[in-house]
Write a protein that holds these residues in place. Structure first.
Motif, PDB file in Angstrom:
ATOM      1  N   PHE A  16       0.890  -1.004  -0.135  1.00  0.00           N
ATOM      2  CA  PHE A  16       0.049   0.514   0.312  1.00  0.00           C
ATOM      3  C   PHE A  16       0.852   0.947   0.190  1.00  0.00           C
ATOM      4  N   GLY A  17       1.719   0.980   0.789  1.00  0.00           N
ATOM      5  CA  GLY A  17       2.807   2.350   1.488  1.00  0.00           C
ATOM      6  C   GLY A  17       3.638   2.557  -0.443  1.00  0.00           C
ATOM      7  N   PHE A  18       4.223   1.393  -1.155  1.00  0.00           N
ATOM      8  CA  PHE A  18       4.745   1.430  -2.728  1.00  0.00           C
ATOM      9  C   PHE A  18       3.921   2.405  -3.352  1.00  0.00           C
ATOM     10  N   ILE A  19       2.444   1.720  -3.732  1.00  0.00           N
ATOM     11  CA  ILE A  19       1.392   2.277  -3.937  1.00  0.00           C
ATOM     12  C   ILE A  19       1.352   3.834  -4.463  1.00  0.00           C
ATOM     13  N   ARG A  20       0.950   4.187  -2.566  1.00  0.00           N
ATOM     14  CA  ARG A  20       1.004   5.334  -2.372  1.00  0.00           C
ATOM     15  C   ARG A  20       1.635   6.360  -2.729  1.00  0.00           C
ATOM     16  N   GLY A  21       2.512   6.332  -2.812  1.00  0.00           N
ATOM     17  CA  GLY A  21       3.976   6.540  -3.334  1.00  0.00           C
ATOM     18  C   GLY A  21       4.082   7.027  -4.777  1.00  0.00           C
ATOM     19  N   ARG A  22       3.579   6.396  -5.626  1.00  0.00           N
ATOM     20  CA  ARG A  22       3.588   7.072  -6.959  1.00  0.00           C
ATOM     21  C   ARG A  22       2.481   6.638  -7.470  1.00  0.00           C
ATOM     22  N   VAL A  23       1.420   6.245  -7.286  1.00  0.00           N
ATOM     23  CA  VAL A  23       0.245   7.250  -7.325  1.00  0.00           C
ATOM     24  C   VAL A  23      -0.588   8.884  -6.511  1.00  0.00           C
ATOM     25  N   GLY A  24      -0.431   8.665  -5.262  1.00  0.00           N
ATOM     26  CA  GLY A  24      -0.846  10.302  -4.783  1.00  0.00           C
ATOM     27  C   GLY A  24      -1.875   9.925  -4.172  1.00  0.00           C
ATOM     28  N   GLU A  35      -6.266  -5.088  -6.815  1.00  0.00           N
ATOM     29  CA  GLU A  35      -5.675  -5.795  -8.408  1.00  0.00           C
ATOM     30  C   GLU A  35      -4.827  -6.459  -7.838  1.00  0.00           C
ATOM     31  N   VAL A  36      -4.311  -6.029  -7.911  1.00  0.00           N
ATOM     32  CA  VAL A  36      -2.691  -6.806  -6.218  1.00  0.00           C
ATOM     33  C   VAL A  36      -2.858  -8.038  -6.575  1.00  0.00           C
ATOM     34  N   PHE A  37      -3.267  -7.944  -5.149  1.00  0.00           N
ATOM     35  CA  PHE A  37      -3.814  -9.232  -4.663  1.00  0.00           C
ATOM     36  C   PHE A  37      -4.896 -10.283  -5.715  1.00  0.00           C
ATOM     37  N   LEU A  38      -5.733  -9.669  -6.509  1.00  0.00           N
ATOM     38  CA  LEU A  38      -6.848 -10.526  -7.184  1.00  0.00           C
ATOM     39  C   LEU A  38      -5.479 -11.240  -7.787  1.00  0.00           C
ATOM     40  N   SER A  55      10.187 -10.627  -4.963  1.00  0.00           N
ATOM     41  CA  SER A  55      10.929 -10.011  -6.502  1.00  0.00           C
ATOM     42  C   SER A  55       8.985  -9.975  -6.877  1.00  0.00           C
ATOM     43  N   TRP A  56       8.846 -11.277  -6.987  1.00  0.00           N
ATOM     44  CA  TRP A  56       7.239 -11.138  -8.246  1.00  0.00           C
ATOM     45  C   TRP A  56       6.488 -10.657  -7.663  1.00  0.00           C
ATOM     46  N   ILE A  57       5.597 -10.106  -6.177  1.00  0.00           N
ATOM     47  CA  ILE A  57       5.059  -9.697  -5.918  1.00  0.00           C
ATOM     48  C   ILE A  57       5.319  -7.715  -6.681  1.00  0.00           C
ATOM     49  N   TYR A  58       6.233  -7.215  -6.218  1.00  0.00           N
ATOM     50  CA  TYR A  58       6.532  -6.154  -6.631  1.00  0.00           C
ATOM     51  C   TYR A  58       6.520  -5.908  -7.786  1.00  0.00           C
ATOM     52  N   GLN A  59       6.749  -6.881  -8.663  1.00  0.00           N
ATOM     53  CA  GLN A  59       6.567  -7.243 -10.194  1.00  0.00           C
ATOM     54  C   GLN A  59       5.130  -6.639 -10.396  1.00  0.00           C
ATOM     55  N   LEU A 156      24.654 -16.615  -3.254  1.00  0.00           N
ATOM     56  CA  LEU A 156      23.303 -17.477  -2.580  1.00  0.00           C
ATOM     57  C   LEU A 156      23.300 -18.432  -2.162  1.00  0.00           C
ATOM     58  N   LYS A 157      24.554 -18.875  -1.241  1.00  0.00           N
ATOM     59  CA  LYS A 157      24.363 -18.992   0.082  1.00  0.00           C
ATOM     60  C   LYS A 157      24.467 -18.098   0.968  1.00  0.00           C
ATOM     61  N   CYS A 158      25.060 -16.691   0.828  1.00  0.00           N
ATOM     62  CA  CYS A 158      25.460 -15.550   1.811  1.00  0.00           C
ATOM     63  C   CYS A 158      23.868 -14.823   1.686  1.00  0.00           C
ATOM     64  N   CYS A 159      23.310 -14.270   0.766  1.00  0.00           N
ATOM     65  CA  CYS A 159      22.588 -13.225   0.377  1.00  0.00           C
ATOM     66  C   CYS A 159      21.179 -13.720  -0.800  1.00  0.00           C
ATOM     67  N   GLN A 160      20.030 -13.140  -0.202  1.00  0.00           N
ATOM     68  CA  GLN A 160      18.923 -12.905  -1.934  1.00  0.00           C
ATOM     69  C   GLN A 160      18.935 -12.335  -2.148  1.00  0.00           C
ATOM     70  N   PHE A 161      18.709 -11.953  -3.099  1.00  0.00           N
ATOM     71  CA  PHE A 161      18.696 -10.535  -4.151  1.00  0.00           C
ATOM     72  C   PHE A 161      17.374 -10.319  -4.368  1.00  0.00           C
ATOM     73  N   GLU A 162      17.676  -9.222  -4.908  1.00  0.00           N
ATOM     74  CA  GLU A 162      16.296  -8.357  -6.165  1.00  0.00           C
ATOM     75  C   GLU A 162      16.595  -7.959  -7.366  1.00  0.00           C
ATOM     76  N   PHE A 163      16.232  -8.002  -8.236  1.00  0.00           N
ATOM     77  CA  PHE A 163      16.512  -7.058  -9.206  1.00  0.00           C
ATOM     78  C   PHE A 163      15.252  -6.264 -10.087  1.00  0.00           C
ATOM     79  N   ASP A 164      15.826  -5.708 -11.139  1.00  0.00           N
ATOM     80  CA  ASP A 164      14.839  -4.969 -11.198  1.00  0.00           C
ATOM     81  C   ASP A 164      14.928  -5.891 -12.754  1.00  0.00           C
ATOM     82  N   HIS A 165      13.492  -4.604 -13.629  1.00  0.00           N
ATOM     83  CA  HIS A 165      13.309  -5.660 -15.375  1.00  0.00           C
ATOM     84  C   HIS A 165      14.646  -5.693 -16.260  1.00  0.00           C
ATOM     85  N   GLN A 166      15.830  -5.132 -15.626  1.00  0.00           N
ATOM     86  CA  GLN A 166      16.610  -4.790 -16.763  1.00  0.00           C
ATOM     87  C   GLN A 166      17.277  -5.940 -15.751  1.00  0.00           C
TER      88      GLN A 166
END
Length: 182
Positions: A16-24, A35-38, A55-59, A156-166
């Motif tokens: 909600f905070g992520f979306i609110r920050g982008r749509v105002g 819609e996202v949860f659907l 990362s899947w949810i944020y995409q 991958l043993k040490c960390c979990q990563f999140e990548f952008d669409h690129q």
């Protein structure tokens, strides 16, 4: 795989905070969140690796925001924050990870470490590395690939990563087990 109720509890406020920050607008943000949860509910079975759920949810969320702007076109364009992640967090994550790379490289077997350093750190071409190490070019390629693969396993043993669409790393979190290399 996590159930949608648990996902709702874990991600509702963050999204909600992520979306609110982008749509105002809170009302619009709430509609997009629904819609996202659907979409999450409808497609949760398509997620192959539950470790990538965040990362899947944020995409899905970013796509829903983009869809919102496409359907409600005004004279203004998409917010720049949707097309590129904030530089601060990306740059900071890369800088933090770069401090760990050298100790990780140093943990590689000698023959692979030398080849990786010459190629990846010093920037020599594979042919130059082959001449310097008196190896064949295919032999150098194999060592570089093996070194990259070993580095990936270590990371991958040490960390979990999140990548952008690129495919660029935008965030990482250390796993519970302490990394010996950082």
């Amino acid at each position: 795989m996590e159930n949608t109720e648990q996902i709702w509890q874990d991600y509702h406020a963050k999204l909600f905070g992520f979306i609110r920050g982008r749509v105002g607008d809170s009302t619009v943000a709430d509609d997009i969140l629904q819609e996202v949860f659907l979409k999450i509910y409808a497609k949760i079975d398509t997620l192959k690796e539950s470790s990538k759920i965040q990362s899947w949810i944020y995409q899905i969320t970013r796509n829903a925001i983009i869809d919102h702007y496409r359907t409600h076109k005004k004279l203004q364009g998409l917010p720049e924050s949707l097309s590129m992640p904030e530089k601060d967090s990306t740059d900071q994550a890369r800088q933090e990870m770069s401090r760990c790379l050298r100790p990780m490289i140093n943990s590689l077997p000698d023959h692979i470490r030398e080849t990786v350093i010459l190629s990846e750190i010093e920037g020599l071409k594979q042919k130059e590395v082959a001449v310097k190490q008196e190896l064949s070019v295919p032999g150098v390629k194999k060592r570089i690939q093996r070194g990259r693969s070993m580095m990936k396993e270590i990371m991958l043993k040490c960390c979990q990563f999140e990548f952008d669409h690129q495919g660029k790393m935008i965030e990482y979190d250390s796993k519970d087990s302490c990394c010996d290399h950082c």
